[in-house]
Scaffold this active site. Sequence first.
Site, mmCIF file in Angstrom:
data_model
loop_
_atom_site.group_PDB
_atom_site.id
_atom_site.type_symbol
_atom_site.label_atom_id
_atom_site.label_comp_id
_atom_site.label_asym_id
_atom_site.label_seq_id
_atom_site.Cartn_x
_atom_site.Cartn_y
_atom_site.Cartn_z
ATOM 1 N N CYS A 35 -15.434 -8.723 4.039
ATOM 2 C CA CYS A 35 -15.746 -7.396 4.562
ATOM 3 C C CYS A 35 -17.203 -7.327 5.022
ATOM 4 O O CYS A 35 -17.546 -6.529 5.871
ATOM 5 C CB CYS A 35 -15.454 -6.328 3.528
ATOM 6 S SG CYS A 35 -15.916 -6.820 1.881
ATOM 7 N N GLY B 25 -14.669 -1.586 5.171
ATOM 8 C CA GLY B 25 -14.925 -2.632 6.156
ATOM 9 C C GLY B 25 -16.365 -2.651 6.655
ATOM 10 O O GLY B 25 -17.222 -1.908 6.200
ATOM 11 N N GLU C 49 -14.880 0.549 -1.242
ATOM 12 C CA GLU C 49 -15.645 -0.559 -0.641
ATOM 13 C C GLU C 49 -14.844 -0.978 0.573
ATOM 14 O O GLU C 49 -13.771 -1.552 0.443
ATOM 15 C CB GLU C 49 -15.823 -1.689 -1.658
ATOM 16 C CG GLU C 49 -16.946 -2.625 -1.281
ATOM 17 C CD GLU C 49 -16.437 -3.883 -0.620
ATOM 18 O OE1 GLU C 49 -16.402 -3.907 0.642
ATOM 19 O OE2 GLU C 49 -16.059 -4.819 -1.334
ATOM 20 N N ILE D 17 -12.962 -8.064 12.941
ATOM 21 C CA ILE D 17 -11.977 -9.070 13.352
ATOM 22 C C ILE D 17 -11.334 -9.738 12.136
ATOM 23 O O ILE D 17 -10.153 -10.035 12.120
ATOM 24 C CB ILE D 17 -12.634 -10.125 14.267
ATOM 25 C CG1 ILE D 17 -13.188 -9.451 15.533
ATOM 26 C CG2 ILE D 17 -11.618 -11.227 14.630
ATOM 27 C CD1 ILE D 17 -14.022 -10.367 16.414
ATOM 28 N N GLY E 32 0.805 -1.215 0.000
ATOM 29 C CA GLY E 32 0.000 0.000 0.000
ATOM 30 C C GLY E 32 0.840 1.267 0.000
ATOM 31 O O GLY E 32 0.666 2.127 -0.855
#
Lengths: 299, 211
Positions: free
Chosen positions: A104, A72, A70, A200, A27
């Site tokens: 997700c 979590g 899009e 989680i 990233g």
Amino acid sequence: MTALLLAQLIKEAGFPAGVVNVVCGSGPDCGKPLALHPDVDKVAFTGSSAVGRKIVKYSGESNLKKCTLELGGKSPLIICDDADLKLAAGAAFIGLFLNHGQCCCASSRIFVDSKIYDKFAAMMVEKAKGITMGTEEGKFQGPQVDVIQFNKILEYISSGKEEGAKCILGGNRAGDKGYYIEPTIFTNVTDDMKIAKEEIFGPVMQLLKFDTIQEAIDRANSTSYGLASGVCSQDIAKAMGIAKRLQAGTVWVNSYNDFDAALPFGGYKESGWGRDKSEYALENYMEVKTVQFPIINYH
Amino acid sequence: MLNKIIKKHFINNEFVDSVSKQTFQTINPATEEVIASVQRGDEKDIDLAVKAARGAFTKWCDVSGPDRRDLLLKLADSLAQNQQYLAEIESLDNGKPTSIARDIDIMMAIKHLKYFAGWADKLPAGKTINVENTSTMAFTLHEPIGVVGGIIPWNFPILMFIWKIGKWELNPIPNMFGFSNLPSHLSRFSSKLLSSLVAAPVLSNPPRRRL
């Protein structure tokens, strides 16, 4: 790795050069310069809400490129006392344990009517005990994707235990090789616990108890996320009434994690901007140009 | 099994090393063993991908809807032919059981590609609109947005790749994918296949030559 294989197939299929390009990296190394690039018109990002915020920030710092996100979720699934429990258990099971919990839209807050709570919890334990582990053909649950996720999930399990939730299944690493985690179920989960608030992304189920439908709806919506949700009931009017009030981009009724290319997918609130899949998604990839001109009016 | 995969960036239809020549290792989460070494991109590689996508954009806009449809369908067929192999790679790299990778991830990717291929020659090109001034005429054109950067997560790499590129019907895409074992403060990015897909959108807007 499969993306690189797809690149080979794309080349073989005859797509013109430059139409699709694939760069591999992290990233910070690749995602950030892409989102900051002055000659990119749009970024379509799928990932965490934390990184989604960065994408928007980079857009603002560069050329105000359009963003679709899009992100979590901490998606609620409401099991009413009149639900077909077998169907509901199936929805809760696939909602949470699909892809080792790495979805997700995972149903990671399951609100169960207090009248059926214990029975439902016992059914979930029986069902989850049947999970087969491994990566071979026919197995259901593989390892978590990497050591970072693996450790993070184990930390969440510890925090659940410390905060007073009751671990009725699993709760540990599975085996001693590979990033496997036992299918885990927590009961006596309350809304203030970390495992009830944070994503989680692992095979860890939270069962929360409710007494009235209104209470269940309010608690289900009491989150900054709004990606997906579900409701199980045999009363269509009740199910639709709940579906109407749930603040989420998808409501699955008497099912969960059922996908179709023709249906839009995306989030309310901090779960994202725009929709993937479906006709709606195309709008996010278009500009609308107005063309206007005078004409001669003959009488 | 991994020998068939070229572990390099894909820019302008060529497989290339990183400008920096850096690589990183990817780990099989089921065995914790290194399975491959892949080129590690940075902003220089992203820049090359964006340039390639920009260069392709106008040309891609001139490819007709039916031609874009056929390309996407051809890719869908190619995925179908390679379904088992793709599933085995996904399993090694990502930890999914092969049957799940094949019957969920890749099967859904094929369905999505076909779905979007169906739009390529049917998407409304715009509409005519009545305006207040009757001595004026007006209409809209739906045009592709331009160069799109797709950032794809590790949990459903193939499927999310296709979700993004399905809309290539319109635009060229410089995509980016990430890999797992790079230390990162961007948590979700830090895992597995995170790639960057830079492409020219493929949407089926009206080809310019028709205007």
